[in-house]
Design an enzyme around this catalytic site. Structure first.
Site, PDB file in Angstrom:
ATOM      1  CG  ASP A  12      -1.739   1.139   1.486  1.00 38.85           C
ATOM      2  OD1 ASP A  12      -1.597   2.153   0.773  1.00 38.85           O
ATOM      3  OD2 ASP A  12      -2.584   1.061   2.393  1.00 38.85           O
ATOM      4  CG  ASP A  36      -7.427  10.588  -5.771  1.00 37.24           C
ATOM      5  OD1 ASP A  36      -6.787  11.227  -4.915  1.00 37.24           O
ATOM      6  OD2 ASP A  36      -8.174  11.115  -6.613  1.00 37.24           O
ATOM      7  N   GLY A 121      -5.785   1.395 -13.065  1.00 37.86           N
ATOM      8  CA  GLY A 121      -6.990   0.957 -12.357  1.00 37.86           C
ATOM      9  C   GLY A 121      -8.219   1.463 -13.096  1.00 37.86           C
TER      10      GLY A 121
HETATM   11  N1  AR6 Z   1      -1.393   1.593  -2.961  1.00 40.57           N
HETATM   12  C1  AR6 Z   1      -0.789   1.340  -4.137  1.00 40.57           C
HETATM   13  N2  AR6 Z   1      -1.476   1.128  -5.281  1.00 40.57           N
HETATM   14  C2  AR6 Z   1      -2.814   1.150  -5.213  1.00 40.57           C
HETATM   15  C3  AR6 Z   1      -3.531   1.402  -4.015  1.00 40.57           C
HETATM   16  C4  AR6 Z   1      -2.745   1.638  -2.838  1.00 40.57           C
HETATM   17  N3  AR6 Z   1      -3.323   1.888  -1.651  1.00 40.57           N
HETATM   18  N4  AR6 Z   1      -4.866   1.354  -4.279  1.00 40.57           N
HETATM   19  C5  AR6 Z   1      -4.982   1.077  -5.601  1.00 40.57           C
HETATM   20  N5  AR6 Z   1      -3.766   0.943  -6.162  1.00 40.57           N
HETATM   21  P1  AR6 Z   1      -6.475   3.825  -9.703  1.00 40.57           P
HETATM   22  P2  AR6 Z   1      -6.109   5.359 -12.203  1.00 40.57           P
HETATM   23  C6  AR6 Z   1      -3.405   0.652  -7.559  1.00 40.57           C
HETATM   24  O1  AR6 Z   1      -7.823   3.383 -10.132  1.00 40.57           O
HETATM   25  O2  AR6 Z   1      -6.285   4.135 -13.016  1.00 40.57           O
HETATM   26  C7  AR6 Z   1      -9.453   7.558  -8.960  1.00 40.57           C
HETATM   27  O3  AR6 Z   1     -10.805   7.534  -8.633  1.00 40.57           O
HETATM   28  C8  AR6 Z   1      -4.435  -0.013  -8.429  1.00 40.57           C
HETATM   29  O4  AR6 Z   1      -4.429  -1.415  -8.230  1.00 40.57           O
HETATM   30  O5  AR6 Z   1      -6.298   4.260  -8.290  1.00 40.57           O
HETATM   31  O6  AR6 Z   1      -4.996   6.312 -12.522  1.00 40.57           O
HETATM   32  C9  AR6 Z   1      -8.954   8.949  -9.315  1.00 40.57           C
HETATM   33  O7  AR6 Z   1      -9.613   9.956  -8.585  1.00 40.57           O
HETATM   34  C10 AR6 Z   1      -3.938   0.366  -9.820  1.00 40.57           C
HETATM   35  O8  AR6 Z   1      -2.910  -0.526 -10.259  1.00 40.57           O
HETATM   36  O9  AR6 Z   1      -5.950   5.086 -10.617  1.00 40.57           O
HETATM   37  C11 AR6 Z   1      -9.249   9.036 -10.773  1.00 40.57           C
HETATM   38  O10 AR6 Z   1     -10.590   9.411 -11.019  1.00 40.57           O
HETATM   39  C12 AR6 Z   1      -3.300   1.725  -9.605  1.00 40.57           C
HETATM   40  O11 AR6 Z   1      -3.176   1.893  -8.189  1.00 40.57           O
HETATM   41  C13 AR6 Z   1      -9.026   7.630 -11.260  1.00 40.57           C
HETATM   42  O12 AR6 Z   1      -9.276   6.780 -10.145  1.00 40.57           O
HETATM   43  C14 AR6 Z   1      -4.077   2.892 -10.161  1.00 40.57           C
HETATM   44  O13 AR6 Z   1      -5.455   2.663 -10.032  1.00 40.57           O
HETATM   45  C15 AR6 Z   1      -7.597   7.411 -11.710  1.00 40.57           C
HETATM   46  O14 AR6 Z   1      -7.484   6.141 -12.261  1.00 40.57           O
END
Ligand code: AR6
Length: 170
Positions: A12, A36, A121
């Site tokens: 995390d 986020d 994500g």
């Molecule tokens: N630590 C590390 N990685 C993480 C964590 C964590 N705690 N939680 C999720 N991931 P995403 P995006 C990973 O969806 O695709 C948001 O709502 C996850 O598995 O967080 O850039 C924002 O506000 C994935 O591999 O970001 C935007 O609206 C990666 O982080 C939108 O999502 C990114 O997933 C951005 O989408």
């Protein structure tokens, strides 16, 4: 001169032992789900209050804020591209996220920074392609600038960790 390290770890990002962490935000910078949401929950309401003063961030760019209740010096917020199939400059925008975040991290004096898998994500970027771009962009930045900063790719899944580990061996 000690060389900068680039490495991948499972976990995390809010618990990553680094000076600054990067958030995969949306262009409002007003919070969301995924990483986020985790960062805002761990940082507390001060982070959202500061983000409201920033005025958003276009895709490919980055902005820096305080880290509030997080154990880091700063949070760098970057906005990845939404994946539309690859024909809308998604790869270049994603590389820009890494470059611009690294510029801010170095300018802040950080000696270490952790990245999540930006856009992989909710934004739907295919993880293998995004991993290659991330590793290439970071290596190029360090080579071109000579910056001394350790870079952690913080992987939230075993799949992502495996992909980063093999990309880093190339
Ligand atoms: N630590 C590390 N990685 C993480 C964590 C964590 N705690 N939680 C999720 N991931 P995403 P995006 C990973 O969806 O695709 C948001 O709502 C996850 O598995 O967080 O850039 C924002 O506000 C994935 O591999 O970001 C935007 O609206 C990666 O982080 C939108 O999502 C990114 O997933 C951005 O989408």
């Amino acid at each position: 001169m000690p060389a900068s390290r680039i490495f991948a770890e499972h976990g995390d990002i809010t618990r990553a032992v680094v000076d600054v962490i990067v958030n995969a935000a949306n262009s409002s910078l007003l919070g969301g789900g995924g990483v986020d949401g985790a960062i805002h929950r761990a940082a507390g309401p001060g982070l959202l209050a500061e983000c409201r003063t920033v005025g958003g961030c276009p895709p490919g760019e980055a902005r820096v804020t305080g880290a509030y209740n997080l154990p880091h010096r700063h949070v760098i917020h970057t906005v990845g591209p939404i994946w539309y199939g690859g024909g809308l400059d998604e790869a270049e925008l994603l590389a820009s996220c890494y470059r611009n975040s690294l510029k801010l991290a170095v300018a802040s004096g950080a000696r270490s920074v952790a990245f999540p898998g930006i856009s992989t994500g909710a934004y739907g970027y295919p993880i293998p392609a995004a991993t290659d771009i991330a590793v290439r962009a970071v290596r190029e930045f360090l080579r071109e600038t000579g910056a001394e900063i350790d870079v952690m790719f913080c992987c939230f899944s075993a799949e992502a960790l495996g992909l980063y580990q093999s990309a880093l061996m190339d």
